[in-house]
Design an enzyme around this catalytic site. Structure first.
Site, mmCIF file in Angstrom:
data_model
loop_
_atom_site.group_PDB
_atom_site.id
_atom_site.type_symbol
_atom_site.label_atom_id
_atom_site.label_comp_id
_atom_site.label_asym_id
_atom_site.label_seq_id
_atom_site.Cartn_x
_atom_site.Cartn_y
_atom_site.Cartn_z
ATOM 1 N N LYS A 170 0.815 -1.214 0.000
ATOM 2 C CA LYS A 170 0.000 0.000 0.000
ATOM 3 C C LYS A 170 0.852 1.269 0.000
ATOM 4 O O LYS A 170 0.388 2.330 -0.406
ATOM 5 C CB LYS A 170 -0.962 -0.019 1.174
ATOM 6 C CG LYS A 170 -1.979 -1.152 1.014
ATOM 7 C CD LYS A 170 -3.024 -1.163 2.097
ATOM 8 C CE LYS A 170 -4.080 -2.222 1.835
ATOM 9 N NZ LYS A 170 -3.591 -3.587 2.124
HETATM 10 C C1 LIG Z 1 -4.289 -4.666 1.706
HETATM 11 C C2 LIG Z 1 -3.503 -5.889 1.555
HETATM 12 C C3 LIG Z 1 -3.912 -6.915 0.695
HETATM 13 C C4 LIG Z 1 -5.216 -6.855 -0.060
HETATM 14 O O1 LIG Z 1 -5.227 -5.829 -1.011
HETATM 15 P P1 LIG Z 1 -6.614 -5.363 -1.663
HETATM 16 O O2 LIG Z 1 -6.276 -4.216 -2.525
HETATM 17 O O3 LIG Z 1 -7.517 -5.017 -0.528
HETATM 18 O O4 LIG Z 1 -7.127 -6.530 -2.416
HETATM 19 C C5 LIG Z 1 -3.078 -8.006 0.550
HETATM 20 N N1 LIG Z 1 -1.925 -8.113 1.228
HETATM 21 C C6 LIG Z 1 -1.512 -7.160 2.064
HETATM 22 C C7 LIG Z 1 -0.233 -7.343 2.797
HETATM 23 C C8 LIG Z 1 -2.274 -6.016 2.238
HETATM 24 O O5 LIG Z 1 -1.839 -5.065 3.067
#
Ligand SMILES: *Cc1c(COP(=O)(O)O)cnc(C)c1O
Length: 462
Positions: A108
């Site tokens: 993210k």
């Molecule tokens: C947020 C997250 C996901 C999922 O991502 P989405 O965009 O919600 O599908 C997967 N792995 C990690 C480590 C995350 O932080």
């Protein structure tokens, strides 16, 4: 470039207003009015510059290209790896795309380091201040906080489900020493937190008074920033003109995998999109039955995917409805009231079957995969990445090139990794003293009025 809502009734906006609005005023999500075509580029162009090239059509007319380049350079200079999103080979036709080299160790950061800078740029230009309100299942919160902690024009309130996120995740949110950041522990699940955020946005008076905005994965700019690494991964593999490259994506909110779908739509040489779910398998069940049914959330070893309503799916649904916003709104409201959403066989055959594969994965499978990767490659992977690898193993052909997205650093989920391998991954140096820093937390019940009172007390317009 203009943006329209997936529910057809909100005003059409330019990029800057779409960024600041987050959710559309009709409850829908913003999408570009049309999809541009973007060619593959040179693998030698640095990530930040490539990001500015790929995102250029989406901000055209609102952010000058030189500004976009400098925002991207600034954002991606916070990553520990100079490639930002490097690939690692893990067997024949198999790679990991390491998206965890940013400040908070999860994918993210790729979007949120950029977004924090774009927000401040746009707000400064407009002479405005906003209150960012978000819900997190763990990683969004810390990444969002790190992205906006230096913003002069943003107050931020992040709701997380109390006791349902890892200690590292919590501490990354609660130990940030920035007066504009407020971490709130809610007595409830992630979906409860998300519902509280949605309810605040749907309260027009409250939203206007406190200048609410969002940075969770419903914000178009996040989806947009994530499109970049699908392009660069293919370019790094020199696979621009060869067999399409499939991507396996550990998925919760459908944000990351939607970015892959968009990359494909924009012309990236993407093959299949493999959707990995943990026991919260609403998407896998949808792929099996053409019906989306929500059930309650089960806690797992991959908590950032402990989600039962994949909000970003609405953007794909809008495409499946030939961009008919009112039809999409009817379907979503039916889903809200009955807990069930059915697509037609034609829609499924056109939009889902040729492109998507799905696989669910138990905690046992997750641990076994972490152990297996460690034994075979001497490599520690986090539980979310392991879910992606399990999905790759069961959905991909041996000769199909597949990139599995490594979405978190193993040290972020050290307990699960240690349980599987007997080896405890260590935090990178910049986070070495995390466990001894002072925490700052506000505890609140799962109650809209209480949360609204708190937001009002810290808002950017108070
Ligand atoms: C947020 C997250 C996901 C999922 O991502 P989405 O965009 O919600 O599908 C997967 N792995 C990690 C480590 C995350 O932080």
């Amino acid at each position: 470039m203009k943006y329209v809502s997936t529910r057809g009734e909100a005003p059409t906006l330019g990029f800057n207003d779409t960024l600041l609005a987050g959710l559309a005023s009709d409850g829908g999500l913003y999408v570009p009015e049309s999809w541009p075509q973007i060619g593959h580029g040179d693998a030698n162009v640095p990530f930040a510059q490539r990001a500015a090239q790929i995102m250029a059509p989406f901000v055209a007319g609102e952010i000058p290209q030189a500004t976009l380049v400098s925002l991207c350079k600034d954002a991606y200079s916070t990553f520990r790896d100079p490639l930002v999103a490097p690939l690692r080979e893990v067997g024949e036709n198999r790679w990991l795309l390491e998206l965890f080299h940013g400040p908070t160790l999860a994918f993210k950061d790729v979007a949120l380091q950029f977004i924090g800078r774009v927000f401040d740029h746009v707000l400064q230009e407009q002479g405005r201040r906003i209150t960012v309100v978000g819900a997190t299942s763990g990683d969004t919160g810390s990444a969002a906080i790190d992205g906006v902690k230096a913003c002069r024009n943003v107050e931020m309130v992040i709701l997380y489900p109390k006791g349902r996120i890892s200690e590292v995740q919590r501490r990354q949110m609660t130990t940030v020493d920035a007066p504009n950041v407020h971490a709130v522990a809610v007595e409830g699940t992630f979906d409860d937190c998300q519902d509280l955020v949605k309810a605040m946005f749907n309260d027009a008076t409250f939203r206007e008074r406190h200048q609410l905005s969002a940075v969770n994965s419903i914000n178009w700019a996040r989806v947009m920033a994530q499109v970049v690494y699908y392009f660069t991964a293919i370019e790094q593999l020199h696979a621009v003109d060869s067999a399409p490259v499939s991507f396996s994506v550990p998925t919760g909110n459908f944000g990351n995998v939607l970015s892959g779908w968009i990359a494909r739509r924009l012309g990236a040489n993407v093959g299949h999109l493999i959707v990995g779910s943990n026991s919260n398998d609403i998407l896998t069940r949808f792929f099996e039955t053409q019906t989306m049914t929500s059930t309650s959330v089960v806690p797992t070893l991959s908590p950032s995917m402990d989600i039962q309503v994949s909000s970003n799916f609405e953007r794909l649904l809008f495409e499946m409805n030939s961009r008919d916003g009112l039809a999409t709104a009817r379907q979503i409201s039916g889903f809200r009231s009955s807990g069930k959403l059915v697509v037609t066989p034609e829609q499924f055959g056109t939009w889902i079957r040729p492109t998507f594969r799905g696989q669910r994965c138990s905690d046992g499978d997750t641990l076994a995969m972490i152990a297996n990767v460690h034994a075979t490659h001497g490599l520690l992977v986090d539980p979310h990445t392991a879910v992606g690898l399990v999905a790759t193993q069961s959905c991909a052909e041996p000769d199909e090139p597949v990139v599995t997205l490594a979405t978190a650093h193993p040290a972020k989920f050290a307990d699960a990794v240690e349980r599987a391998t007997g080896v405890r991954p260590t935090l990178p140096e910049h986070l070495g003293d995390l466990m001894s820093r002072t925490e700052r937390i506000t505890d609140l019940p799962n109650d809209l009025a209480a949360v609204q009172r708190f937001v009002a007390s810290v808002s950017a317009t108070r």
